[in-house]
Design a protein around this motif. Structure first.
Motif, PDB file in Angstrom:
ATOM      1  N   UNK A  40       2.379  -4.302 -40.312  1.00 16.70           N
ATOM      2  CA  UNK A  40       2.183  -5.292 -39.254  1.00 16.70           C
ATOM      3  C   UNK A  40       0.757  -5.834 -39.264  1.00 16.70           C
ATOM      4  N   UNK A  41       0.638  -7.131 -39.122  1.00 18.20           N
ATOM      5  CA  UNK A  41      -0.670  -7.736 -38.882  1.00 18.20           C
ATOM      6  C   UNK A  41      -0.821  -7.935 -37.376  1.00 18.20           C
ATOM      7  N   UNK A  42      -2.033  -7.901 -36.904  1.00 16.60           N
ATOM      8  CA  UNK A  42      -2.271  -8.023 -35.474  1.00 16.60           C
ATOM      9  C   UNK A  42      -2.130  -9.476 -35.041  1.00 16.60           C
ATOM     10  N   UNK A  43      -1.214  -9.732 -34.129  1.00 11.75           N
ATOM     11  CA  UNK A  43      -1.038 -11.047 -33.529  1.00 11.75           C
ATOM     12  C   UNK A  43      -1.589 -10.966 -32.116  1.00 11.75           C
ATOM     13  N   UNK A  44      -2.741 -11.554 -31.883  1.00 11.16           N
ATOM     14  CA  UNK A  44      -3.384 -11.407 -30.576  1.00 11.16           C
ATOM     15  C   UNK A  44      -2.575 -12.065 -29.463  1.00 11.16           C
ATOM     16  N   UNK A  45      -1.729 -13.016 -29.805  1.00  8.44           N
ATOM     17  CA  UNK A  45      -0.925 -13.685 -28.783  1.00  8.44           C
ATOM     18  C   UNK A  45       0.201 -12.796 -28.266  1.00  8.44           C
ATOM     19  N   UNK A  46       0.635 -11.828 -29.088  1.00  4.49           N
ATOM     20  CA  UNK A  46       1.779 -10.990 -28.687  1.00  4.49           C
ATOM     21  C   UNK A  46       1.495  -9.501 -28.804  1.00  4.49           C
ATOM     22  N   UNK A  47       0.220  -9.123 -28.951  1.00  3.07           N
ATOM     23  CA  UNK A  47      -0.120  -7.728 -29.219  1.00  3.07           C
ATOM     24  C   UNK A  47       0.391  -6.780 -28.137  1.00  3.07           C
TER      25      UNK A  47
END
Length: 296
Positions: A247-254
């Motif tokens: 997983x890459x970090x998605x700041x919008x849905x973290x």
């Protein structure tokens, strides 16, 4: 056995680093919670120990990474279980009251007993952690300063060796972890400096999670421990685990993504409400919505 029953059946220990307090003062504060006896055992780490009435020993030792060894300490618990959780929380509270401080130099390490894990289950644990590592590190607030030295991210080459060899023995797992054979790693052997440290499988029979920043908040200390136990329980119960497409970090849905991860670990219901609160509080986005925020 379900996920939470498994969590509560595991053993753990934690090490808590603090500044602003001497080892002797640490020990006396711990004794005020546990009772028992206090002893100055000296040695290379200037150990002060509290032997509780149940015979378990709590230690306050020096740690060179904390700077002033006369006014800092690493507090090390004995082997504990989930049923003991209120005790380290009570200890943290009295240490804070006694002057213990958490700074950018301090950390919390969590050790989970590995005795009941097969090599396949230990490999599962590494895969689960690697796949979710970006999200886990963001939840923990692990700083880039820490990640650059004492708490490196999982080595992708190690995961590649796991996938290639699929180890079924501890010896094969050892070769994958060290990229060679090292059945008796030294205490400060360099592979230990990872967020997930497997060195101690061959030293003390534990898996170490080194990613947490120092804290004097008892709720945070518990949340960190529970997260590690839940990941370990998932590894024990899973028939297999995948490390593909980490997983890459998605700041919008973290926040949403981590809430879903916690639900998959079994951390649901009122019992883990505060655990979820602490593990979500550093993340961005909305816990209930992945792609948009709630309507006002």
């Amino acid at each position: 056995m379900n996920a939470i029953e498994t969590v509560k059946n595991l053993t753990f220990g934690t090490a808590l680093e603090y500044t602003g307090i001497t080892r002797q003062r640490d020990a006396l504060a711990i004794q005020s919670v546990l009772g028992g006896t206090v002893a100055s055992n000296g040695g290379a780490y200037g150990e002060w120990a509290v032997t509780a009435p149940d015979g378990r020993k709590w230690k306050a030792v020096s740690d060179g990474s904390l700077g002033d060894s006369n006014n800092s300490a690493e507090v090390v618990t004995p082997i504990l279980r989930y049923a003991d959780m209120e005790t380290p929380q009570a200890v943290v509270r009295v240490l804070r009251a006694a002057g213990a401080k958490a700074t950018s130099a301090t950390s919390q390490h969590v050790h989970v007993g590995a005795a009941q894990f097969t090599p396949k289950q230990l490999a599962n644990l590494a895969r689960i952690f690697y796949k979710q590592e970006a999200l886990i590190l963001a939840s923990a607030g692990t700083t880039e300063q820490r990640l650059s030295h004492y708490t490196k991210r999982t080595d992708a080459a190690f995961i590649a060796r796991l996938e290639a060899t699929k180890p079924t023995t501890l010896d094969a797992l050892n070769r994958a972890w060290f990229n060679g054979h090292n059945p008796n790693p030294a205490h400060y052997e360099s592979h230990r400096y990872h967020a997930l440290n497997l060195n101690n499988i061959w030293r003390t029979g534990t898996v170490e999670f080194r990613l947490f920043e120092g804290t004097t908040h008892a709720g945070e200390v518990k949340a960190n421990i529970v997260l590690c136990l839940a990941i370990a329980a998932k590894a024990l119960l899973a028939r297999s685990a995948s490390a593909k497409q980490p997983r890459t970090l998605n700041t919008a849905s973290a926040k949403y993504d981590f809430r879903v991860f916690m639900l998959g670990l079994g951390l649901i219901g009122e019992e883990f409400k505060n655990v979820r609160k602490h593990l979500l509080k550093r993340l961005t986005g909305d816990a209930a919505w992945k792609r948009q925020t709630r309507a006002a």
